[in-house]
Design a protein around this motif. Sequence first.
Motif, mmCIF file in Angstrom:
data_model
loop_
_atom_site.group_PDB
_atom_site.id
_atom_site.type_symbol
_atom_site.label_atom_id
_atom_site.label_comp_id
_atom_site.label_asym_id
_atom_site.label_seq_id
_atom_site.Cartn_x
_atom_site.Cartn_y
_atom_site.Cartn_z
ATOM 1 N N ALA A 81 -8.845 5.284 4.341
ATOM 2 C CA ALA A 81 -8.489 4.914 5.721
ATOM 3 C C ALA A 81 -9.749 4.605 6.533
ATOM 4 C CB ALA A 81 -7.663 6.020 6.370
ATOM 5 N N LYS A 82 -10.806 5.384 6.332
ATOM 6 C CA LYS A 82 -12.072 5.127 7.038
ATOM 7 C C LYS A 82 -12.686 3.792 6.611
ATOM 8 C CE LYS A 82 -13.382 9.941 7.811
ATOM 9 N NZ LYS A 82 -14.276 11.029 7.356
ATOM 10 N N LEU A 83 -12.651 3.509 5.309
ATOM 11 C CA LEU A 83 -13.197 2.232 4.831
ATOM 12 C C LEU A 83 -12.382 1.053 5.358
ATOM 13 C CD1 LEU A 83 -14.142 3.170 1.159
ATOM 14 C CD2 LEU A 83 -15.715 2.556 3.013
ATOM 15 N N LEU A 84 -11.058 1.179 5.334
ATOM 16 C CA LEU A 84 -10.227 0.096 5.865
ATOM 17 C C LEU A 84 -10.499 -0.122 7.348
ATOM 18 C CD1 LEU A 84 -6.928 0.751 3.903
ATOM 19 C CD2 LEU A 84 -8.418 -1.249 3.691
ATOM 20 N N SER A 106 -6.052 5.590 12.085
ATOM 21 C CA SER A 106 -4.705 6.155 12.217
ATOM 22 C C SER A 106 -3.622 5.174 11.762
ATOM 23 C CB SER A 106 -4.432 6.592 13.662
ATOM 24 O OG SER A 106 -4.544 5.481 14.538
ATOM 25 N N VAL A 107 -3.848 3.888 11.994
ATOM 26 C CA VAL A 107 -2.891 2.869 11.549
ATOM 27 C C VAL A 107 -2.820 2.864 10.025
ATOM 28 C CG1 VAL A 107 -2.419 0.378 11.472
ATOM 29 C CG2 VAL A 107 -3.171 1.449 13.607
ATOM 30 N N TRP A 108 -3.993 2.876 9.374
ATOM 31 C CA TRP A 108 -4.029 2.864 7.903
ATOM 32 C C TRP A 108 -3.422 4.136 7.334
ATOM 33 C CZ3 TRP A 108 -4.193 -1.766 6.557
ATOM 34 C CH2 TRP A 108 -4.997 -2.690 7.218
ATOM 35 N N THR A 109 -3.690 5.267 7.969
ATOM 36 C CA THR A 109 -3.114 6.537 7.509
ATOM 37 C C THR A 109 -1.592 6.477 7.569
ATOM 38 O OG1 THR A 109 -5.088 7.743 8.227
ATOM 39 C CG2 THR A 109 -3.059 9.033 7.924
ATOM 40 N N MET A 144 0.851 -1.188 0.000
ATOM 41 C CA MET A 144 0.000 0.000 0.000
ATOM 42 C C MET A 144 0.886 1.238 0.000
ATOM 43 S SD MET A 144 -1.512 -0.019 3.884
ATOM 44 C CE MET A 144 -2.482 -1.436 3.521
ATOM 45 N N HIS A 145 0.321 2.331 -0.462
ATOM 46 C CA HIS A 145 1.080 3.572 -0.550
ATOM 47 C C HIS A 145 0.125 4.754 -0.628
ATOM 48 C CE1 HIS A 145 0.125 4.068 -4.863
ATOM 49 N NE2 HIS A 145 0.165 2.737 -4.878
ATOM 50 N N GLU A 146 0.678 5.924 -0.453
ATOM 51 C CA GLU A 146 -0.095 7.153 -0.623
ATOM 52 C C GLU A 146 -0.472 7.295 -2.091
ATOM 53 O OE1 GLU A 146 0.391 11.493 1.279
ATOM 54 O OE2 GLU A 146 2.057 10.894 0.005
ATOM 55 N N ASP A 147 -1.656 7.792 -2.343
ATOM 56 C CA ASP A 147 -2.120 7.968 -3.714
ATOM 57 C C ASP A 147 -1.216 8.957 -4.448
ATOM 58 O OD1 ASP A 147 -3.722 7.511 -5.881
ATOM 59 O OD2 ASP A 147 -5.460 8.589 -5.126
ATOM 60 N N SER A 148 -1.083 8.757 -5.741
ATOM 61 C CA SER A 148 -0.283 9.670 -6.553
ATOM 62 C C SER A 148 -1.046 9.984 -7.830
ATOM 63 C CB SER A 148 1.068 9.046 -6.900
ATOM 64 O OG SER A 148 0.883 7.871 -7.644
ATOM 65 N N ALA A 149 -0.695 11.115 -8.425
ATOM 66 C CA ALA A 149 -1.361 11.504 -9.668
ATOM 67 C C ALA A 149 -0.423 12.387 -10.468
ATOM 68 C CB ALA A 149 -2.662 12.243 -9.368
ATOM 69 N N GLY A 150 -0.456 12.225 -11.738
ATOM 70 C CA GLY A 150 0.302 13.092 -12.641
ATOM 71 C C GLY A 150 -0.572 14.269 -13.027
#
Length: 163
Positions: A124-127, A136-139, A95-101
Amino acid sequence: MLKRKIYLIGEISDASYKRFSIQLAAREAESIKSIELELMSEGGDPIAALAFAGRIRTSKCEIKITAYGQVASAAVLILAAGDYRRMQASCWLMMHEDSAGIEGKVSDLELATAHLRRLEDQWAKLLEQYTGTPKSVWTNLHATETYLSAGQCKDLRIVDEVM
């Protein structure tokens, strides 16, 4: 008679969602009570992943998901959405932080960045909802590229069983 198994292998996209939803609808129409979904994916479109998760959670069928190889990025939410989730012992989750070009004016970049932050928060809320593990763990796990073993996934309750 349709088989109880559906395969989701490869990129998470609008096209893969459409195939999945059509296959699931056919099984729902036949009143099949339990579906097995085999999942192996490098990830893909986070919005398509939201559609998969929503479709899984609202299905009339019990969806049992088994992860093989690697489940990465957008596919993580799909795995978490299952009614019962298993992971092969040699499987990895990334998993990783979302990215966008994104390009454009500063104001457009600011709007796009704000949307990406809202999307990260939604994930994070859905997870948290799907696993019971605090948001907070997912974040924190999303803040950097994170690889988790099957055992770590079980500890975080993203899977119910390691095979």
